[in-house]
Design a protein around this motif. Sequence first.
Motif, PDB file in Angstrom:
ATOM      1  N   VAL A 191       0.835  -1.204   0.000  1.00 24.58           N
ATOM      2  CA  VAL A 191       0.000   0.000   0.000  1.00 24.58           C
ATOM      3  C   VAL A 191       0.876   1.263   0.000  1.00 24.58           C
ATOM      4  CG1 VAL A 191      -1.694   1.344   1.330  1.00 24.58           C
ATOM      5  CG2 VAL A 191      -1.986  -1.133   1.061  1.00 24.58           C
ATOM      6  N   ALA A 192       2.001   1.191   0.719  1.00 24.59           N
ATOM      7  CA  ALA A 192       2.888   2.363   0.805  1.00 24.59           C
ATOM      8  C   ALA A 192       3.513   2.717  -0.544  1.00 24.59           C
ATOM      9  CB  ALA A 192       3.979   2.106   1.838  1.00 24.59           C
ATOM     10  N   SER A 193       3.421   1.810  -1.522  1.00 28.51           N
ATOM     11  CA  SER A 193       3.996   2.105  -2.842  1.00 28.51           C
ATOM     12  C   SER A 193       3.105   3.053  -3.655  1.00 28.51           C
ATOM     13  CB  SER A 193       4.249   0.804  -3.616  1.00 28.51           C
ATOM     14  OG  SER A 193       3.013   0.216  -3.998  1.00 28.51           O
ATOM     15  N   TYR A 194       1.833   3.239  -3.248  1.00 29.56           N
ATOM     16  CA  TYR A 194       0.979   4.142  -4.017  1.00 29.56           C
ATOM     17  C   TYR A 194       0.127   5.084  -3.160  1.00 29.56           C
ATOM     18  CZ  TYR A 194      -2.523   0.539  -2.984  1.00 29.56           C
ATOM     19  OH  TYR A 194      -3.335  -0.361  -2.343  1.00 29.56           O
ATOM     20  N   ALA A 195      -0.013   4.776  -1.859  1.00 30.89           N
ATOM     21  CA  ALA A 195      -0.881   5.606  -1.006  1.00 30.89           C
ATOM     22  C   ALA A 195      -0.066   6.261   0.105  1.00 30.89           C
ATOM     23  CB  ALA A 195      -1.993   4.745  -0.411  1.00 30.89           C
ATOM     24  N   VAL A 196      -0.625   7.317   0.708  1.00 31.15           N
ATOM     25  CA  VAL A 196       0.057   7.971   1.837  1.00 31.15           C
ATOM     26  C   VAL A 196      -0.496   7.503   3.166  1.00 31.15           C
ATOM     27  CG1 VAL A 196       0.575  10.042   0.472  1.00 31.15           C
ATOM     28  CG2 VAL A 196      -1.487   9.994   1.931  1.00 31.15           C
ATOM     29  N   GLY A 197      -1.587   6.712   3.101  1.00 31.39           N
ATOM     30  CA  GLY A 197      -2.157   6.271   4.364  1.00 31.39           C
ATOM     31  C   GLY A 197      -3.210   5.200   4.179  1.00 31.39           C
ATOM     32  N   ILE A 198      -3.626   4.650   5.316  1.00 35.04           N
ATOM     33  CA  ILE A 198      -4.707   3.663   5.304  1.00 35.04           C
ATOM     34  C   ILE A 198      -5.860   4.164   6.167  1.00 35.04           C
ATOM     35  CG2 ILE A 198      -3.305   1.620   4.835  1.00 35.04           C
ATOM     36  CD1 ILE A 198      -3.394   1.023   7.884  1.00 35.04           C
ATOM     37  N   GLY A 199      -7.054   3.696   5.823  1.00 36.03           N
ATOM     38  CA  GLY A 199      -8.242   3.979   6.623  1.00 36.03           C
ATOM     39  C   GLY A 199      -8.836   2.666   7.081  1.00 36.03           C
ATOM     40  N   PRO A 200      -8.405   2.173   8.249  1.00 32.88           N
ATOM     41  CA  PRO A 200      -8.953   0.899   8.749  1.00 32.88           C
ATOM     42  C   PRO A 200     -10.195   1.127   9.612  1.00 32.88           C
ATOM     43  CG  PRO A 200      -7.135   1.574  10.136  1.00 32.88           C
ATOM     44  CD  PRO A 200      -7.343   2.693   9.126  1.00 32.88           C
ATOM     45  N   TRP A 201     -10.903   0.046   9.834  1.00 35.61           N
ATOM     46  CA  TRP A 201     -12.000   0.004  10.774  1.00 35.61           C
ATOM     47  C   TRP A 201     -11.397   0.101  12.173  1.00 35.61           C
ATOM     48  CZ3 TRP A 201     -15.101  -5.143  11.692  1.00 35.61           C
ATOM     49  CH2 TRP A 201     -16.431  -4.848  12.010  1.00 35.61           C
ATOM     50  N   ILE A 202     -12.037   0.783  13.100  1.00 37.65           N
ATOM     51  CA  ILE A 202     -11.503   0.882  14.470  1.00 37.65           C
ATOM     52  C   ILE A 202     -11.264  -0.511  15.053  1.00 37.65           C
ATOM     53  CG2 ILE A 202     -12.119   1.499  16.855  1.00 37.65           C
ATOM     54  CD1 ILE A 202     -13.353   4.095  15.749  1.00 37.65           C
ATOM     55  N   LYS A 203     -12.162  -1.451  14.737  1.00 41.54           N
ATOM     56  CA  LYS A 203     -12.034  -2.818  15.292  1.00 41.54           C
ATOM     57  C   LYS A 203     -10.784  -3.542  14.822  1.00 41.54           C
ATOM     58  CE  LYS A 203     -16.397  -4.429  17.001  1.00 41.54           C
ATOM     59  NZ  LYS A 203     -17.533  -5.329  16.852  1.00 41.54           N
ATOM     60  N   GLN A 204     -10.177  -3.066  13.731  1.00 44.01           N
ATOM     61  CA  GLN A 204      -8.904  -3.662  13.295  1.00 44.01           C
ATOM     62  C   GLN A 204      -7.740  -3.176  14.158  1.00 44.01           C
ATOM     63  OE1 GLN A 204     -10.032  -2.597   8.955  1.00 44.01           O
ATOM     64  NE2 GLN A 204      -8.236  -3.915   8.836  1.00 44.01           N
ATOM     65  N   ILE A 205      -7.975  -2.079  14.889  1.00 38.19           N
ATOM     66  CA  ILE A 205      -6.912  -1.481  15.707  1.00 38.19           C
ATOM     67  C   ILE A 205      -7.100  -1.847  17.177  1.00 38.19           C
ATOM     68  CG2 ILE A 205      -5.870   0.685  16.430  1.00 38.19           C
ATOM     69  CD1 ILE A 205      -6.801   1.929  13.853  1.00 38.19           C
ATOM     70  N   ILE A 206      -8.337  -1.667  17.637  1.00 38.35           N
ATOM     71  CA  ILE A 206      -8.677  -2.093  19.003  1.00 38.35           C
ATOM     72  C   ILE A 206      -9.555  -3.331  18.844  1.00 38.35           C
ATOM     73  CG2 ILE A 206      -9.834  -1.477  21.160  1.00 38.35           C
ATOM     74  CD1 ILE A 206      -9.267   1.477  20.481  1.00 38.35           C
ATOM     75  N   THR A 207      -8.964  -4.485  19.139  1.00 40.22           N
ATOM     76  CA  THR A 207      -9.640  -5.729  18.780  1.00 40.22           C
ATOM     77  C   THR A 207     -10.588  -6.229  19.867  1.00 40.22           C
ATOM     78  OG1 THR A 207      -7.734  -6.960  19.567  1.00 40.22           O
ATOM     79  CG2 THR A 207      -7.805  -6.450  17.206  1.00 40.22           C
ATOM     80  N   LEU A 218      -1.349  -3.207  13.739  1.00 41.27           N
ATOM     81  CA  LEU A 218      -1.574  -2.608  12.410  1.00 41.27           C
ATOM     82  C   LEU A 218      -1.011  -1.189  12.298  1.00 41.27           C
ATOM     83  CD1 LEU A 218      -2.852  -2.697   9.586  1.00 41.27           C
ATOM     84  CD2 LEU A 218      -4.993  -1.905  10.604  1.00 41.27           C
ATOM     85  N   VAL A 219      -1.299  -0.352  13.290  1.00 43.80           N
ATOM     86  CA  VAL A 219      -0.857   1.047  13.198  1.00 43.80           C
ATOM     87  C   VAL A 219       0.670   1.113  13.250  1.00 43.80           C
ATOM     88  CG1 VAL A 219      -0.966   3.333  14.246  1.00 43.80           C
ATOM     89  CG2 VAL A 219      -3.011   1.886  14.198  1.00 43.80           C
ATOM     90  N   ALA A 220       1.271   0.310  14.121  1.00 42.15           N
ATOM     91  CA  ALA A 220       2.742   0.307  14.208  1.00 42.15           C
ATOM     92  C   ALA A 220       3.361  -0.105  12.872  1.00 42.15           C
ATOM     93  CB  ALA A 220       3.182  -0.646  15.325  1.00 42.15           C
ATOM     94  N   ARG A 221       2.786  -1.140  12.250  1.00 43.57           N
ATOM     95  CA  ARG A 221       3.315  -1.591  10.942  1.00 43.57           C
ATOM     96  C   ARG A 221       3.112  -0.522   9.874  1.00 43.57           C
ATOM     97  NH1 ARG A 221       0.588  -5.698   8.789  1.00 43.57           N
ATOM     98  NH2 ARG A 221      -0.958  -5.936  10.437  1.00 43.57           N
ATOM     99  N   ALA A 222       1.946   0.117   9.903  1.00 39.86           N
ATOM    100  CA  ALA A 222       1.689   1.183   8.918  1.00 39.86           C
ATOM    101  C   ALA A 222       2.679   2.328   9.107  1.00 39.86           C
ATOM    102  CB  ALA A 222       0.251   1.680   9.066  1.00 39.86           C
TER     103      ALA A 222
END
Length: 324
Positions: free
Chosen positions: A233-249, A262-266
Amino acid sequence: MKKLVATVICMILGGCMSIYSQNLPINIAHRGACAYLPEHTLPAKALAYGMEADFIEQDVVLTKDNHALVIHDIHLDTVTDVANRFPGRARDDGRYYALDFTLAEIKTLKACERFEPASGTAVFAGRFPVWKSDFRLHTLQEEIELIQGLNKSTGKNIGIYPEIKDPAWHLEQGRDISKIVLQILEEYGYKTAQDNIYLQCFDFAELKRIKNELKCELKLIQLIEEDCDVAEVASYAVGIGPWIKQIITGLDKEGTPVISDLVARAHQHKLMVHPYTFRADALPEGVCTELLLDTLFNKIGVDGIFSDFPDVSRKFIRNQVKKP
Ligand code: CA
């Protein structure tokens, strides 16, 4: 002299400068201030502007005559009176598609708070009453003119955050929605990475095409519903928009939020993270507004939030986000 130059630069960059210079997360009004007024109506956008959103979101689909319509679904029947006004114009699945109606027809519809088409009941019971007052749908151009007009009259610089909806479906129907949207954005001055806009899409292939084939220079945000290859994704976008549940599980036994990596990897790949959606009236189970926003901003360090309550998120970002 130096001070004068700095002042002039600040004036030119306007609101943009003040946001980014403080490195504060951005407050994105999701479908406008849709907790308070029907989503994607101009009044909801004006209210979001008044509530000091940094960016205001537009979901975009096409009409029969190729106008870019601001609406969340490819269907009209969850936020308008289309079923009463045009009975017999549904497809075999019983749904009324924006693509089957001209803009002139859509402009005759009453828009309202989101409801369940089968039962007619409101999706969010505590929000603006369904069918009250007088609301209409509008085009992407009309919304940009509202926001740019307010930018002129207030001297602020609030950005736009359009989403291209269901590009693969549009293509099956013989329409290239991305080309149409990009052309409109360009006409209104949104052309480069420096312009006050993020362009978002869930479709991985389409966002890559927007970058590589359509040569779009805007800041692109890859929306995601499941984990993804952040390096790719970093090869074409400047960011991601995940669902909150993907971050706080979830929550652990003590009631502390469990956080994914996820956020740390992004962030390792220099991707911004703008999760969706903060809803003070539909929070994850066992989590209050304070705990959710504190976890997202101060524990995890997300770079912005899609918010149905841009006043609540504005207040939190201003007063309670720990400055880096
Ligand atoms: Ca959206």
